[in-house]
Design a protein around this motif. Structure first.
Motif, short mmCIF file in Angstrom:
data_model
loop_
_atom_site.label_atom_id
_atom_site.label_comp_id
_atom_site.label_asym_id
_atom_site.label_seq_id
_atom_site.Cartn_x
_atom_site.Cartn_y
_atom_site.Cartn_z
N GLY A 88 0.80 -1.22 0.00
CA GLY A 88 0.00 0.00 0.00
C GLY A 88 0.83 1.26 0.00
O GLY A 88 1.66 1.47 0.87
N SER A 89 0.58 2.12 -1.00
CA SER A 89 1.13 3.47 -1.03
C SER A 89 0.32 4.25 -2.04
O SER A 89 -0.34 3.66 -2.92
N VAL A 90 0.37 5.57 -1.94
CA VAL A 90 -0.38 6.41 -2.88
C VAL A 90 0.12 6.19 -4.30
O VAL A 90 -0.66 6.06 -5.24
N ALA A 91 1.44 6.14 -4.47
CA ALA A 91 2.01 5.98 -5.81
C ALA A 91 1.57 4.67 -6.44
O ALA A 91 1.20 4.62 -7.62
N LEU A 92 1.60 3.58 -5.67
CA LEU A 92 1.18 2.29 -6.20
C LEU A 92 -0.32 2.29 -6.52
O LEU A 92 -0.75 1.74 -7.54
N ALA A 93 -1.12 2.92 -5.67
CA ALA A 93 -2.56 2.98 -5.91
C ALA A 93 -2.88 3.71 -7.20
O ALA A 93 -3.74 3.29 -7.99
N VAL A 94 -2.20 4.82 -7.44
CA VAL A 94 -2.42 5.59 -8.67
C VAL A 94 -2.04 4.75 -9.89
O VAL A 94 -2.77 4.72 -10.89
N ALA A 95 -0.90 4.07 -9.82
CA ALA A 95 -0.48 3.23 -10.94
C ALA A 95 -1.47 2.11 -11.21
O ALA A 95 -1.81 1.81 -12.37
N GLU A 96 -1.94 1.47 -10.14
CA GLU A 96 -2.90 0.38 -10.30
C GLU A 96 -4.22 0.90 -10.86
O GLU A 96 -4.90 0.20 -11.62
N GLY A 97 -4.60 2.11 -10.49
CA GLY A 97 -5.82 2.69 -11.04
C GLY A 97 -5.74 2.89 -12.54
O GLY A 97 -6.71 2.68 -13.26
N VAL A 98 -4.57 3.27 -13.03
CA VAL A 98 -4.38 3.42 -14.48
C VAL A 98 -4.64 2.08 -15.17
O VAL A 98 -5.35 1.99 -16.17
N ARG A 99 -4.05 1.02 -14.63
CA ARG A 99 -4.23 -0.31 -15.24
C ARG A 99 -5.70 -0.71 -15.27
O ARG A 99 -6.20 -1.21 -16.28
N ALA A 100 -6.38 -0.52 -14.14
CA ALA A 100 -7.78 -0.93 -14.07
C ALA A 100 -8.66 -0.10 -15.00
O ALA A 100 -9.55 -0.63 -15.68
N GLY A 101 -8.42 1.22 -15.05
CA GLY A 101 -9.20 2.07 -15.93
C GLY A 101 -9.01 1.73 -17.39
O GLY A 101 -9.97 1.63 -18.16
N VAL A 102 -7.77 1.54 -17.78
CA VAL A 102 -7.48 1.17 -19.17
C VAL A 102 -8.02 -0.22 -19.48
O VAL A 102 -8.58 -0.47 -20.55
N GLY A 103 -7.88 -1.14 -18.52
CA GLY A 103 -8.42 -2.49 -18.72
C GLY A 103 -9.92 -2.49 -18.93
O GLY A 103 -10.43 -3.18 -19.81
N ALA A 104 -10.62 -1.70 -18.12
CA ALA A 104 -12.08 -1.62 -18.26
C ALA A 104 -12.45 -1.00 -19.62
O ALA A 104 -13.40 -1.44 -20.28
N HIS A 105 -11.69 0.02 -20.03
CA HIS A 105 -11.96 0.63 -21.33
C HIS A 105 -11.75 -0.35 -22.47
O HIS A 105 -12.58 -0.45 -23.39
N PHE A 106 -10.66 -1.09 -22.44
CA PHE A 106 -10.40 -2.10 -23.47
C PHE A 106 -11.55 -3.11 -23.53
O PHE A 106 -11.97 -3.53 -24.62
N SER A 107 -12.06 -3.51 -22.37
CA SER A 107 -13.13 -4.51 -22.36
C SER A 107 -14.41 -3.96 -22.98
O SER A 107 -15.18 -4.69 -23.60
N LEU A 108 -14.66 -2.65 -22.80
CA LEU A 108 -15.83 -2.04 -23.44
C LEU A 108 -15.67 -2.01 -24.96
O LEU A 108 -16.64 -2.23 -25.71
#
Length: 294
Positions: free
Chosen positions: A271-291
């Motif tokens: 857990g850290s802010v930097a890791l959370a932000v990076a993981e959010g990018v992956r999840a957001g892009v992943g969700a977009h690709f799936s759409l």
């Protein structure tokens, strides 16, 4: 309204995921209960361009930037139920409002269950910490305690001499074996085996059951973590981590249930802010690709 993506959790991971989707001109709903994991800390460290900033300021700036996009909606509330539907997902809040989305991102973070020691809870995030990279430098090479909650305390104990003079308090949880003791000796870590009675004083004075008191500048320990019940409701696969269960995901942070993605501490055993932000990018892009893929 059917949103393209519902994001549960409006902290750093959820904000970062939402930003990717908003910039793809997708309709996004963020449901946030306002309970950031680092809400007890005065400053955040290790996040490039925001080092030393107050956590609530980083979160507020992130929300302001995200809400500048016209396709984003924000709802304040606690998501209490998530169900899979024929066309996506429904999420119900504690205000009895139900929302529908084609995709779902769980960015709910974790709940920290702290060691049951007098004086610890009120010092959490102030003088008692979990992350040396986040808080070790500010101890100014002072006196650091490691409070064991499991044999995993060895990890902290071997790291922390880079930040100060370190003492491992085993608290009756475990006794280092010969190899572990040799590692501690090489790192010049002192070991105290007595049971911890309480933490007291203006900072983090640790008192043992035998009455001895150790004046410390900071203490590091490991909580047990719990994730949101939404993951279980949806049937998402969970795996055991070093401090608790978390969601199993692919590289693009898709969970085992198609259409469900996860970001931040809920899907990463760190857990850290930097890791959370990076993981959010992956999840957001992943969700977009799936759409896009349908």
């Amino acid at each position: 309204m059917m949103y393209d993506v519902i994001i549960v959790g409006g902290s750093y991971a959820g904000l970062s995921a939402g930003l990717q989707l908003a910039r793809a001109r997708r309709h996004v709903l963020v449901i946030d209960a306002g309970q950031r994991r680092n809400r007890f800390a005065a400053t955040s460290h290790g996040f490039l361009s925001q080092d030393g900033q107050a956590p609530e300021v980083i979160a507020a700036q992130g929300r302001s930037q995200l809400m500048a996009y016209p396709t984003v909606t924000w709802v304040q509330g606690n998501a209490v139920q998530a169900l899979q539907q024929p066309e996506g997902f429904s999420v119900r809040t504690d205000h009895h409002a139900t929302f529908h989305g084609k995709r779902l991102i769980l960015a709910t973070g974790v709940v920290d269950d702290l060691p049951d020691i007098e004086g610890l809870e009120e010092r959490w995030g102030k003088h008692v910490f979990h992350c040396p990279y986040c808080h070790g430098y500010e101890l100014d090479q002072g006196r650091i305690g490691v409070l064991a909650t499991s044999p995993l305390a060895m990890h902290h104990a071997l790291m922390l001499p880079d930040w100060g003079t370190t003492t491992l308090f085993t608290n009756g949880v475990f006794t280092p074996d010969a190899d572990q003791q040799a590692q501690l000796d090489r790192r010049r870590v002192s070991v105290e085996h007595g049971a911890v009675r309480r933490i007291r004083g203006e900072r983090a004075d640790l008192e043992l059951d035998d009455g001895r008191v150790f004046n410390l500048d900071g203490i590091f320990t490991q909580s047990r973590t719990r994730i949101s019940p939404l993951a279980e409701q949806l049937g998402c696969e969970r795996v055991d981590g070093p401090t608790g269960r978390y969601l199993h995901t692919t590289e693009m942070r898709q969970a085992s249930v198609p259409g469900v993605f996860a970001a931040g501490d809920v899907s990463l055993a760190a857990g850290s802010v930097a890791l959370a932000v990076a993981e959010g990018v992956r999840a957001g892009v992943g969700a977009h690709f799936s759409l896009i893929d349908g």
